[in-house]
Design a protein around this motif. Structure first.
Motif, PDB file in Angstrom:
ATOM      1  N   THR A   1       5.073  21.103  50.189  1.00  0.00           N
ATOM      2  CA  THR A   1       4.473  22.410  49.932  1.00  0.00           C
ATOM      3  C   THR A   1       2.976  22.298  50.183  1.00  0.00           C
ATOM      4  O   THR A   1       2.296  21.511  49.519  1.00  0.00           O
ATOM      5  CB  THR A   1       4.731  22.845  48.471  1.00  0.00           C
ATOM      6  OG1 THR A   1       6.133  22.786  48.217  1.00  0.00           O
ATOM      7  CG2 THR A   1       4.205  24.243  48.225  1.00  0.00           C
ATOM      8  N   PRO A   2       2.427  23.068  51.138  1.00  0.00           N
ATOM      9  CA  PRO A   2       1.007  22.935  51.475  1.00  0.00           C
ATOM     10  C   PRO A   2       0.080  23.478  50.392  1.00  0.00           C
ATOM     11  O   PRO A   2       0.414  24.438  49.699  1.00  0.00           O
ATOM     12  CB  PRO A   2       0.876  23.751  52.759  1.00  0.00           C
ATOM     13  CG  PRO A   2       2.041  24.650  52.803  1.00  0.00           C
ATOM     14  CD  PRO A   2       3.119  24.029  51.977  1.00  0.00           C
ATOM     15  N   LEU A   3      -1.072  22.829  50.251  1.00  0.00           N
ATOM     16  CA  LEU A   3      -2.132  23.286  49.353  1.00  0.00           C
ATOM     17  C   LEU A   3      -3.410  23.593  50.108  1.00  0.00           C
ATOM     18  O   LEU A   3      -4.252  24.338  49.612  1.00  0.00           O
ATOM     19  CB  LEU A   3      -2.429  22.228  48.282  1.00  0.00           C
ATOM     20  CG  LEU A   3      -1.332  21.940  47.263  1.00  0.00           C
ATOM     21  CD1 LEU A   3      -1.777  20.821  46.331  1.00  0.00           C
ATOM     22  CD2 LEU A   3      -0.987  23.181  46.473  1.00  0.00           C
ATOM     23  N   SER A   4      -3.603  23.021  51.293  1.00  0.00           N
ATOM     24  CA  SER A   4      -4.824  23.225  52.058  1.00  0.00           C
ATOM     25  C   SER A   4      -4.575  24.212  53.189  1.00  0.00           C
ATOM     26  O   SER A   4      -3.447  24.388  53.642  1.00  0.00           O
ATOM     27  CB  SER A   4      -5.327  21.893  52.629  1.00  0.00           C
ATOM     28  OG  SER A   4      -4.401  21.373  53.556  1.00  0.00           O
ATOM     29  N   SER A   5      -5.656  24.845  53.640  1.00  0.00           N
ATOM     30  CA  SER A   5      -5.504  25.774  54.761  1.00  0.00           C
ATOM     31  C   SER A   5      -5.188  24.984  56.022  1.00  0.00           C
ATOM     32  O   SER A   5      -5.710  23.894  56.236  1.00  0.00           O
ATOM     33  CB  SER A   5      -6.772  26.592  54.946  1.00  0.00           C
ATOM     34  OG  SER A   5      -7.860  25.742  55.243  1.00  0.00           O
ATOM     35  N   GLY A   6      -4.320  25.517  56.839  1.00  0.00           N
ATOM     36  CA  GLY A   6      -3.913  24.836  58.059  1.00  0.00           C
ATOM     37  C   GLY A   6      -2.711  23.933  57.874  1.00  0.00           C
ATOM     38  O   GLY A   6      -2.123  23.479  58.850  1.00  0.00           O
ATOM     39  N   ALA A   7      -2.350  23.647  56.646  1.00  0.00           N
ATOM     40  CA  ALA A   7      -1.168  22.823  56.404  1.00  0.00           C
ATOM     41  C   ALA A   7       0.074  23.691  56.536  1.00  0.00           C
ATOM     42  O   ALA A   7       0.059  24.870  56.213  1.00  0.00           O
ATOM     43  CB  ALA A   7      -1.223  22.202  55.011  1.00  0.00           C
ATOM     44  N   ARG A   8       1.150  23.105  57.035  1.00  0.00           N
ATOM     45  CA  ARG A   8       2.378  23.874  57.192  1.00  0.00           C
ATOM     46  C   ARG A   8       3.480  23.286  56.305  1.00  0.00           C
ATOM     47  O   ARG A   8       3.510  22.092  56.033  1.00  0.00           O
ATOM     48  CB  ARG A   8       2.810  23.914  58.652  1.00  0.00           C
ATOM     49  CG  ARG A   8       3.141  22.571  59.259  1.00  0.00           C
ATOM     50  CD  ARG A   8       3.548  22.693  60.728  1.00  0.00           C
ATOM     51  NE  ARG A   8       3.695  21.404  61.349  1.00  0.00           N
ATOM     52  CZ  ARG A   8       4.809  20.689  61.316  1.00  0.00           C
ATOM     53  NH1 ARG A   8       5.872  21.136  60.702  1.00  0.00           N
ATOM     54  NH2 ARG A   8       4.852  19.508  61.899  1.00  0.00           N
ATOM     55  N   ARG A   9       4.341  24.167  55.866  1.00  0.00           N
ATOM     56  CA  ARG A   9       5.462  23.764  55.023  1.00  0.00           C
ATOM     57  C   ARG A   9       6.416  22.901  55.852  1.00  0.00           C
ATOM     58  O   ARG A   9       6.664  23.186  57.010  1.00  0.00           O
ATOM     59  CB  ARG A   9       6.182  25.011  54.504  1.00  0.00           C
ATOM     60  CG  ARG A   9       7.297  24.725  53.532  1.00  0.00           C
ATOM     61  CD  ARG A   9       7.886  25.989  52.952  1.00  0.00           C
ATOM     62  NE  ARG A   9       6.922  26.767  52.187  1.00  0.00           N
ATOM     63  CZ  ARG A   9       6.616  26.517  50.910  1.00  0.00           C
ATOM     64  NH1 ARG A   9       7.172  25.514  50.287  1.00  0.00           N
ATOM     65  NH2 ARG A   9       5.741  27.271  50.281  1.00  0.00           N
ATOM     66  N   ARG A  10       6.930  21.862  55.235  1.00  0.00           N
ATOM     67  CA  ARG A  10       7.904  20.988  55.905  1.00  0.00           C
ATOM     68  C   ARG A  10       9.136  20.857  55.013  1.00  0.00           C
ATOM     69  O   ARG A  10       9.017  20.755  53.796  1.00  0.00           O
ATOM     70  CB  ARG A  10       7.298  19.614  56.155  1.00  0.00           C
ATOM     71  CG  ARG A  10       6.210  19.598  57.202  1.00  0.00           C
ATOM     72  CD  ARG A  10       5.689  18.161  57.344  1.00  0.00           C
ATOM     73  NE  ARG A  10       4.888  17.968  58.512  1.00  0.00           N
ATOM     74  CZ  ARG A  10       3.578  18.157  58.571  1.00  0.00           C
ATOM     75  NH1 ARG A  10       2.929  18.572  57.509  1.00  0.00           N
ATOM     76  NH2 ARG A  10       2.911  17.939  59.684  1.00  0.00           N
ATOM     77  N   ALA A  11      10.285  20.827  55.656  1.00  0.00           N
ATOM     78  CA  ALA A  11      11.538  20.694  54.906  1.00  0.00           C
ATOM     79  C   ALA A  11      11.655  19.310  54.281  1.00  0.00           C
ATOM     80  O   ALA A  11      12.213  19.156  53.192  1.00  0.00           O
ATOM     81  CB  ALA A  11      12.729  20.956  55.812  1.00  0.00           C
ATOM     82  N   SER A  12      11.103  18.309  54.961  1.00  0.00           N
ATOM     83  CA  SER A  12      11.200  16.946  54.428  1.00  0.00           C
ATOM     84  C   SER A  12      10.064  16.092  54.965  1.00  0.00           C
ATOM     85  O   SER A  12       9.773  16.105  56.162  1.00  0.00           O
ATOM     86  CB  SER A  12      12.537  16.323  54.825  1.00  0.00           C
ATOM     87  OG  SER A  12      12.660  15.027  54.293  1.00  0.00           O
ATOM     88  N   VAL A  13       9.406  15.365  54.068  1.00  0.00           N
ATOM     89  CA  VAL A  13       8.413  14.360  54.424  1.00  0.00           C
ATOM     90  C   VAL A  13       8.821  13.054  53.765  1.00  0.00           C
ATOM     91  O   VAL A  13       9.619  13.037  52.826  1.00  0.00           O
ATOM     92  CB  VAL A  13       6.985  14.771  53.992  1.00  0.00           C
ATOM     93  CG1 VAL A  13       6.488  15.953  54.787  1.00  0.00           C
ATOM     94  CG2 VAL A  13       6.913  15.035  52.507  1.00  0.00           C
ATOM     95  N   VAL A  14       8.263  11.963  54.267  1.00  0.00           N
ATOM     96  CA  VAL A  14       8.639  10.630  53.788  1.00  0.00           C
ATOM     97  C   VAL A  14       7.444   9.995  53.084  1.00  0.00           C
ATOM     98  O   VAL A  14       6.338   9.980  53.620  1.00  0.00           O
ATOM     99  CB  VAL A  14       9.099   9.745  54.962  1.00  0.00           C
ATOM    100  CG1 VAL A  14       9.437   8.343  54.491  1.00  0.00           C
ATOM    101  CG2 VAL A  14      10.290  10.378  55.659  1.00  0.00           C
TER     102      VAL A  14
END
Length: 162
Positions: free
Chosen positions: A71-84
């Motif tokens: 879940t992004p908190l910064s501007s420009g970050a995108r939501r991802r279904a899965s990160v490691v």
């Protein structure tokens, strides 16, 4: 003609300098290796300008890694279904962590004070190891105690925060 006493003083001085140079080099290499080992993670945690920051809720853990939605908190970050995220003793399934995304990947590292201290753990170990070399090889006991104290403080702070 030089006397035996003056030549033995000269050789003792040369041996003392050689020991000092060799042990100083070993201690410096240990500290450089500690910084090098820490910087691989610390650069993402400490230099966050322009990087994607957010949270990950750990939903699955394998043997070496855990994963979950970002879940992004910064501007420009995108939501991802899965990160490691690397699985450590401080990462548990079902918890949410603030993270920074490594560029051009879905890999993340912990951010904030816990992430910074975790990133510098290799340096803490290097400080402890270098203190032994400084005390034994260089015979600089006060400097060795200082190195050991900083290393212990860093490792203890990381243990408490994580």
């Amino acid at each position: 003609m030089p006397s035996a006493v003056s030549s033995s003083r000269g050789s003792v001085a040369v041996l003392r300098f050689g020991r000092f140079a060799a042990m100083g080099t070993v201690a410096a290499l240990i500290l450089i290796a500690g910084v090098w080992g820490s910087w691989g993670t610390a650069q993402y945690v400490m230099l966050t300008k322009g990087r994607e920051r957010g949270t990950v809720e750990v939903t699955r853990c394998g043997e070496d890694t855990c994963s979950g939605p970002f879940t992004p908190l910064s501007s420009g970050a995108r939501r991802r279904a899965s990160v490691v995220i690397p699985k450590t003793v401080a990462v548990q399934q079902g918890r949410t962590y603030t993270v920074v995304v490594k560029p051009d990947s879905d890999d993340v590292v912990r951010s904030g004070p816990a992430g910074i201290l975790y990133a510098w753990i290799p340096l803490g170990g290097a400080l402890l190891l270098a203190s032994v070399v400084v005390a034994g090889g260089l015979r600089l006991v006060r400097a060795a105690w200082l190195l050991a104290g900083v290393g212990i403080a860093l490792l203890t702070a990381a243990f408490v925060v994580l």
